[in-house]
Write an enzyme that holds these catalytic residues in place. Structure first.
Site, PDB file in Angstrom:
ATOM      1  CD  GLU A   1     -24.345 -76.861 -55.946  1.00 11.03           C
ATOM      2  OE1 GLU A   1     -23.248 -77.392 -55.687  1.00 11.03           O
ATOM      3  OE2 GLU A   1     -24.452 -75.637 -56.147  1.00 11.03           O
TER       4      GLU A   1
ATOM      5  CG  HIS B   1     -22.666 -76.975 -48.495  1.00 15.14           C
ATOM      6  ND1 HIS B   1     -22.571 -75.691 -48.022  1.00 15.14           N
ATOM      7  CD2 HIS B   1     -22.506 -76.896 -49.840  1.00 15.14           C
ATOM      8  CE1 HIS B   1     -22.345 -74.871 -49.039  1.00 15.14           C
ATOM      9  NE2 HIS B   1     -22.302 -75.574 -50.159  1.00 15.14           N
ATOM     10  CD  GLU B   2     -22.224 -79.763 -52.064  1.00 17.42           C
ATOM     11  OE1 GLU B   2     -22.906 -79.082 -52.851  1.00 17.42           O
ATOM     12  OE2 GLU B   2     -21.116 -79.377 -51.634  1.00 17.42           O
TER      13      GLU B   2
ATOM     14  CG  HIS C   1     -26.216 -75.974 -52.956  1.00 20.42           C
ATOM     15  ND1 HIS C   1     -26.269 -74.606 -53.011  1.00 20.42           N
ATOM     16  CD2 HIS C   1     -24.917 -76.287 -52.694  1.00 20.42           C
ATOM     17  CE1 HIS C   1     -25.055 -74.105 -52.801  1.00 20.42           C
ATOM     18  NE2 HIS C   1     -24.212 -75.112 -52.592  1.00 20.42           N
TER      19      HIS C   1
ATOM     20  CD  GLU D   1     -22.041 -72.391 -52.902  1.00 15.86           C
ATOM     21  OE1 GLU D   1     -22.191 -72.958 -51.803  1.00 15.86           O
ATOM     22  OE2 GLU D   1     -22.071 -73.008 -53.994  1.00 15.86           O
TER      23      GLU D   1
ATOM     24  CG  ASP E   1     -12.999 -71.476 -62.533  1.00 16.79           C
ATOM     25  OD1 ASP E   1     -14.092 -71.702 -61.980  1.00 16.79           O
ATOM     26  OD2 ASP E   1     -12.642 -72.036 -63.585  1.00 16.79           O
TER      27      ASP E   1
ATOM     28  CE1 TYR F   1     -19.470 -72.796 -50.473  1.00 18.24           C
ATOM     29  CE2 TYR F   1     -18.128 -71.147 -51.561  1.00 18.24           C
ATOM     30  CZ  TYR F   1     -18.737 -72.376 -51.571  1.00 18.24           C
ATOM     31  OH  TYR F   1     -18.621 -73.188 -52.656  1.00 18.24           O
TER      32      TYR F   1
HETATM   33  N1  BES Z   1     -21.390 -75.489 -55.672  1.00 15.33           N
HETATM   34  C1  BES Z   1     -20.273 -75.687 -54.832  1.00 15.33           C
HETATM   35  C2  BES Z   1     -19.051 -76.136 -55.570  1.00 15.33           C
HETATM   36  C3  BES Z   1     -18.601 -75.192 -56.672  1.00 15.33           C
HETATM   37  C4  BES Z   1     -18.680 -73.828 -56.546  1.00 15.33           C
HETATM   38  C5  BES Z   1     -18.099 -75.711 -57.840  1.00 15.33           C
HETATM   39  C6  BES Z   1     -18.269 -72.989 -57.595  1.00 15.33           C
HETATM   40  C7  BES Z   1     -17.698 -74.880 -58.865  1.00 15.33           C
HETATM   41  C8  BES Z   1     -17.779 -73.522 -58.750  1.00 15.33           C
HETATM   42  C9  BES Z   1     -20.576 -76.704 -53.724  1.00 15.33           C
HETATM   43  O1  BES Z   1     -21.878 -76.627 -53.239  1.00 15.33           O
HETATM   44  C10 BES Z   1     -19.710 -76.383 -52.550  1.00 15.33           C
HETATM   45  O2  BES Z   1     -19.876 -75.340 -52.005  1.00 15.33           O
HETATM   46  N2  BES Z   1     -18.802 -77.273 -52.176  1.00 15.33           N
HETATM   47  C11 BES Z   1     -17.964 -77.114 -51.025  1.00 15.33           C
HETATM   48  C12 BES Z   1     -18.576 -77.879 -49.875  1.00 15.33           C
HETATM   49  C13 BES Z   1     -18.410 -77.262 -48.534  1.00 15.33           C
HETATM   50  C14 BES Z   1     -18.796 -75.830 -48.445  1.00 15.33           C
HETATM   51  C15 BES Z   1     -19.170 -78.059 -47.502  1.00 15.33           C
HETATM   52  C16 BES Z   1     -16.599 -77.639 -51.345  1.00 15.33           C
HETATM   53  O3  BES Z   1     -16.435 -78.278 -52.385  1.00 15.33           O
HETATM   54  O4  BES Z   1     -15.661 -77.408 -50.589  1.00 15.33           O
HETATM   55 ZN    ZN Z   2     -22.209 -74.911 -52.061  1.00 21.29          ZN
END
Ligand code: BES
Ligand code: ZN
Length: 641
Positions: free
Chosen positions: A285, A309-310, A313, A331, A389, A397
């Site tokens: 996002e 989703h994005e 955010h 999340e 990480d 989520y």
């Molecule tokens: N912000 C996250 C991606 C992220 C989280 C990157 C933690 C680095 C560290 C993004 O909003 C996300 O949740 N992406 C999901 C999308 C899905 C839930 C629809 C993904 O990448 O799978």
């Molecule tokens: Zn997210």
């Protein structure tokens, strides 16, 4: 109520003492050397009297020189920490008083040891003609792009002048050349240097800093009348038409709906950038410009929930930002709201269905952390230097969204909950908060409105179990609408019952799934994973009859392999292990690495369980094509790191 926020243990910076308010970047993208070179000039404000130094986070940066108030200073670059990087400290004039500002400029270059940037060779792009660069700063890698106080507890504005021979995108508003004008300001792409000017006047957390450069072109979406924002898609010209079609309806419609439910969108621009396939996430996002994996261009808009989703955010995460340990506020809220929009634009049945698919992912994450129960919690107190990480999973989520869904039902449904959600967003817009602030507001919202029954209802909630509980179960199970799941469960059961029969006697036909959406196929495969493994003959039939073994939808394809590899010592695993391995690295003719970690990590892990040697060999050959972050995580998964 005064709430003190705990320190962020993932930064070495002294943001509580002196804090950046604005950064001016002057960068050149050096494609030959694969580095960004230039400077970052911070404007900081002292939070107390007599602060002696500014401490920035850096990660594998090559620092050249530093200035404070325009005068060269001798700086100190601390020892490198594997996760946190090196603290860069600059001395401050001793007279600095609380409330006053100071400027600090650092000249530096990025290096290939940082994990925030991926530099792609032309062959790794659609067009195969130009190289490509993109960043991924969340969770704590903005420090590998620039010296910065790298914590979500702080919000900054920025502007940037970036020179490159390829078009540049940033998580900000384009000042020049205009997005809607000719690509690369009318100059020759790949040859002429153009300086791109960006401005982010809305304060954002450091993890939303983003840059991409490559042969990207723009196409606007139609925006509903009366809106003060623009929206469009960026991608390589080869993909532009498809990408535009995939997202043109849902992006602006959902953005407008979210505005009507929560509050106006305040970033002015909502663009999406469809990246090459090595992008390690589904979506990110980044402010003003969501980054997306190309794997969601399904041709039928079946995977647009990632965009929903994005964009959500923009309110929950980019607007109201969570302190690092309270990441679930980003999340969990976003997942919850994404599904509210789904119920409004489609049906309650769709919302329930989405929770069901999420539930399986949640259970898998909770199981994976059985030896690390701390990561099963909603609020995860990170130790100093602990790698965020490693804590990344579906827990924030799905446990988060389920918690909010539970509160919604406790409080009496959407009619009560959404006005509250809107007030929550308005109250904390622009701030970084912790869970206590969220909960205090929740109580106060109902208390100040004299809604005592709601306050009483809140008192029945087991806050501790939801926020700090560990284990495989949710404190309270929600009931989901199962309308769309029923035919899926019935079919899954038929397969379960068929396991003992000779494959020639089975009466399955392709019409079993004719009326199924892609998501129903996803749930079918998820459900089959919860049964005993099927024999090879049955798995093969399942795969070919329903087209699961050749699906271009990666959500379906990787789940099919998980079903096939369920029992690592089975004939099915022997057969499908190498097929899955070839698919994930693009050796099966698809020619594309499945760089989204959601697909490649479980696939590699499953292959690894079947045949370590095969997993290692496949990895060795193709590692270089994966994103640095995916490399780090897969090496952990394959016990190579
Ligand atoms: N912000 C996250 C991606 C992220 C989280 C990157 C933690 C680095 C560290 C993004 O909003 C996300 O949740 N992406 C999901 C999308 C899905 C839930 C629809 C993904 O990448 O799978
Ligand atoms: Zn997210």
């Amino acid at each position: 109520m005064a709430v003190t926020q705990p320190p962020d243990n993932s930064t070495q910076s002294n943001y509580a003492k002196v804090a950046t308010e604005h950064i001016s970047f002057a960068w050149t993208i050096d494609w030959k050397e694969k580095k960004i070179a230039g400077s970052a000039t911070h404007t900081l404000r002292a939070k107390e009297d007599g602060v002696k130094e500014i401490i920035f986070d850096t990660f594998a940066l090559n620092v050249k020189s530093a200035e404070v108030e325009g005068k060269a200073v001798s700086y100190n670059l601390g020892k490198h920490h594997e996760v946190m990087g090196s603290a860069l400290s600059l001395p401050l004039p001793s007279s600095l008083q609380k409330g006053s500002t100071v400027t600090a400029k650092v000249e530096y270059e990025t290096t290939l040891s940082g994990q925030a940037l991926q530099w792609l060779e032309p062959e790794q792009t659609q067009g195969k003609q130009f190289p490509y660069l993109f960043s991924q700063c969340q969770a704590i890698l903005a420090r590998a792009v620039t010296p910065i106080q790298d914590t979500p507890s702080l919000k900054i504005t920025y502007d940037a002048h970036v020179s490159s021979i390829l078009p540049v995108l940033m998580s900000a508003k384009r000042v020049s050349p205009p997005s809607s004008g000719p690509p690369h300001g009318g100059k020759v792409i790949g040859k002429d240097v153009v300086t791109y000017v960006y401005k982010q006047p809305t304060a954002i957390p450091s993890y939303l800093l983003a840059i991409a450069s490559g042969n990207v072109h723009y196409r606007a979406f139609d925006v509903p009348e009366g809106k003060e924002w623009t929206s469009g898609v960026w991608t390589e010209p080869e993909m532009l038409e498809q990408a535009h079609w995939e997202f043109k309806e849902d992006t602006t419609r959902n953005l407008a709906l979210e505005e009507s439910v929560i509050m106006p969108y305040k970033f002015g621009v909502y663009d999406v950038l469809v990246l090459p396939p090595t992008f390690p996430f589904g979506g990110m996002e980044n402010a003003c410009c969501t980054f997306l994996t190309p794997s969601i261009i399904a041709g039928d808009r079946s995977l647009v929930d990632v965009v929903v989703h994005e964009l959500t955010h923009s309110w929950f995460g980019n607007g109201v930002t969570a302190h690092s340990a309270h990441y679930w506020l980003n999340e969990g809220w976003t997942t919850y709201m994404e599904r509210v929009l789904l119920s409004k634009l489609h049906s309650e049945a769709e919302r329930g269905f989405s929770y069901l698919i999420g539930y399986k992912a949640l259970k898998d994450s909770l199981k994976e952390y059985e030896d690390m129960p701390k990561y099963q919690r909603l609020i995860i107190e990170m130790e100093v230097g602990e790698d965020p990480d490693d804590a990344y999973s579906q827990v924030p989520y799905e446990k988060g969204a389920n918690f909010l869904l539970y509160l919604e039902s406790v409080l009496g449904g959407l009619d009560v909950f959404l006005p509250y959600a809107s007030d929550y967003a308005k109250t904390f817009m622009g701030q970084s908060i912790i869970t206590d602030q969220w909960r205090d507001h929740l109580y106060n919202y109902f208390r100040t409105r004299g809604m005592d029954d709601k306050v009483k209802a809140l008192d029945t909630v087991d806050w501790n179990a939801w926020l700090h509980g560990e284990g495989l179960a949710l404190p309270v199970e929600n009931k989901y609408d199962t309308t769309l799941a029923k035919p899926v469960y019935a079919l899954a059961e038929r397969w379960d019952k068929a396991r003992g029969k000779d494959v020639k006697e089975l009466d399955f036909t392709d019409s079993d799934v004719k009326s199924f959406s892609s998501n129903q196929k996803v749930l079918l495969l998820d459900t089959l994973q919860s049964y005993q493994p099927l024999p090879l003959s049955h798995v093969s039939l399942l795969g070919s009859l329903y087209g699961l073994d050749s699906s271009g939808n990666a959500e379906i394809r990787f789940r099919f392999y998980l079903v096939a590899l369920l029992d690592p010592s089975s004939d099915s695993s022997k057969h499908y292990g190498s097929i899955a391995a070839k698919w994930v690295v693009g050796e099966d003719g698809s020619g594309v690495i499945k760089g989204r970690m959601k697909f490649c990590r479980p696939t590699f892990r499953a292959v690894y369980k079947v045949d370590k040697q095969l997993a290692w060999e496949t990895w060795k050959k193709s590692k270089g094509g994966f994103h640095p972050l995916a490399q780090k995580m897969i090496e952990k998964d394959l016990e190579l790191a």
